[in-house]
Scaffold this motif. Structure first.
Motif, PDB file in Angstrom:
ATOM      1  N   ASP A  84       0.497  -1.139  -0.032  1.00 62.42           N
ATOM      2  CA  ASP A  84      -0.049   0.261  -0.134  1.00 62.42           C
ATOM      3  C   ASP A  84       0.680   0.982  -0.030  1.00 62.42           C
ATOM      4  OD1 ASP A  84      -1.935  -1.950   0.144  1.00 62.42           O
ATOM      5  OD2 ASP A  84      -3.254  -0.620   2.145  1.00 62.42           O
ATOM      6  N   ASN A  85       1.841   0.895   0.963  1.00 58.00           N
ATOM      7  CA  ASN A  85       2.295   2.579   0.990  1.00 58.00           C
ATOM      8  C   ASN A  85       3.256   2.519  -0.193  1.00 58.00           C
ATOM      9  OD1 ASN A  85       1.209   2.928   3.418  1.00 58.00           O
ATOM     10  ND2 ASN A  85       2.924   1.953   5.058  1.00 58.00           N
TER      11      ASN A  85
ATOM     12  N   LYS B  59      -4.598   7.993  -2.293  1.00 55.49           N
ATOM     13  CA  LYS B  59      -3.868   8.538  -1.443  1.00 55.49           C
ATOM     14  C   LYS B  59      -4.230   9.483  -0.218  1.00 55.49           C
ATOM     15  CE  LYS B  59       0.479  10.327  -4.300  1.00 55.49           C
ATOM     16  NZ  LYS B  59       0.739  11.525  -4.668  1.00 55.49           N
TER      17      LYS B  59
ATOM     18  N   ASP C 279      -4.885   7.805   3.035  1.00 56.73           N
ATOM     19  CA  ASP C 279      -4.492   8.168   4.803  1.00 56.73           C
ATOM     20  C   ASP C 279      -5.186   8.156   5.771  1.00 56.73           C
ATOM     21  OD1 ASP C 279      -1.860   9.037   3.857  1.00 56.73           O
ATOM     22  OD2 ASP C 279      -2.475  10.744   2.830  1.00 56.73           O
TER      23      ASP C 279
ATOM     24  N   LYS D 102      -5.479   4.665   7.398  1.00 48.98           N
ATOM     25  CA  LYS D 102      -3.827   4.199   8.421  1.00 48.98           C
ATOM     26  C   LYS D 102      -4.789   4.191  10.280  1.00 48.98           C
ATOM     27  CE  LYS D 102      -0.501   5.192   5.634  1.00 48.98           C
ATOM     28  NZ  LYS D 102       0.596   6.225   5.107  1.00 48.98           N
TER      29      LYS D 102
END
Length: 210
Positions: A18-19, A56, A60, A63
């Motif tokens: 994912d990152n 994106k 975020d 998380k």
């Protein structure tokens, strides 16, 4: 002549962490935008940028978010990776193996198959008359590292150099080949073609075309 596999970029990014996905996708967008080596429909790259920004934002949020936020991130990831796959397939088609163009696309290059050295002398080579007049049926045992099977033939007496023989490459270990003169005797050989150019030839087979 059958060619070796061309250079290409990876098309499946569904398993990208994912990152890392947003950076990879952004790199592809940045390098393809105003890149004269590739031509896309006017909507393709703007749509890719929208999908990147959406992913994106949802990444975020996920998380420290709820299970619903995670599900939305996963859905956005699938949309983005599906679009990346479509664009990468188009990049491969337009670049047609050009390593400079592929490298400039922003996508990751696919790893080439490792070389395994010279392949051995073919096993089980056979030549028989085909079903049709002037046809010969070639076959040999398959080899896991063979990219192409080379079937050679020439009227008897054979030229001293096999380069002067008729060559019929095949991606399969058997091939029916036409164009032989009935009543003429032919000498036939075969070879496995792998990732290196050097070949080891089979023993010869002599046969009259029917």
């Amino acid at each position: 002549m059958i060619s070796m596999k061309k250079e290409r970029v990876i098309t499946d990014y569904s398993r990208t962490p994912d990152n890392s996905l947003d950076n990879l996708a952004q790199s592809a967008y940045d390098k393809l935008n105003n890149n004269t080596s590739f031509t896309f429909d006017a909507t393709v790259l703007p749509n890719l940028l929208l999908l990147i920004d959406d992913y994106k934002a949802k990444l975020d949020k996920s998380k420290k978010g709820t299970s619903t936020d995670v599900a939305e991130k996963n859905a956005a990831k699938k949309e983005l990776t599906d679009e990346l796959k479509a664009i990468a397939l188009e990049v491969n088609q337009q670049a047609d193996g050009d390593l400079v163009k592929l490298t400039a696309s922003g996508f990751n290059l696919a790893k080439k198959a490792a070389q395994v050295g010279i392949l051995p002398k073919p096993v089980g080579f056979a030549v028989k008359s085909g079903k049709n007049s002037g046809e010969l049926a070639f076959s040999t045992d398959s080899h896991k590292n063979a990219v192409v099977y080379y079937f050679y033939s020439t009227p008897v007496p054979a030229p001293g150099s096999i380069a002067a023989w008729r060559l019929n490459p095949s991606t399969k270990s058997a091939a029916n080949i036409n164009g032989y003169t009935p009543g003429q005797q032919y000498e036939c050989k075969c070879a496995y073609k792998g990732t290196v150019d050097e070949l080891v030839y089979s023993d010869s087979i002599l046969i009259y075309a029917q």
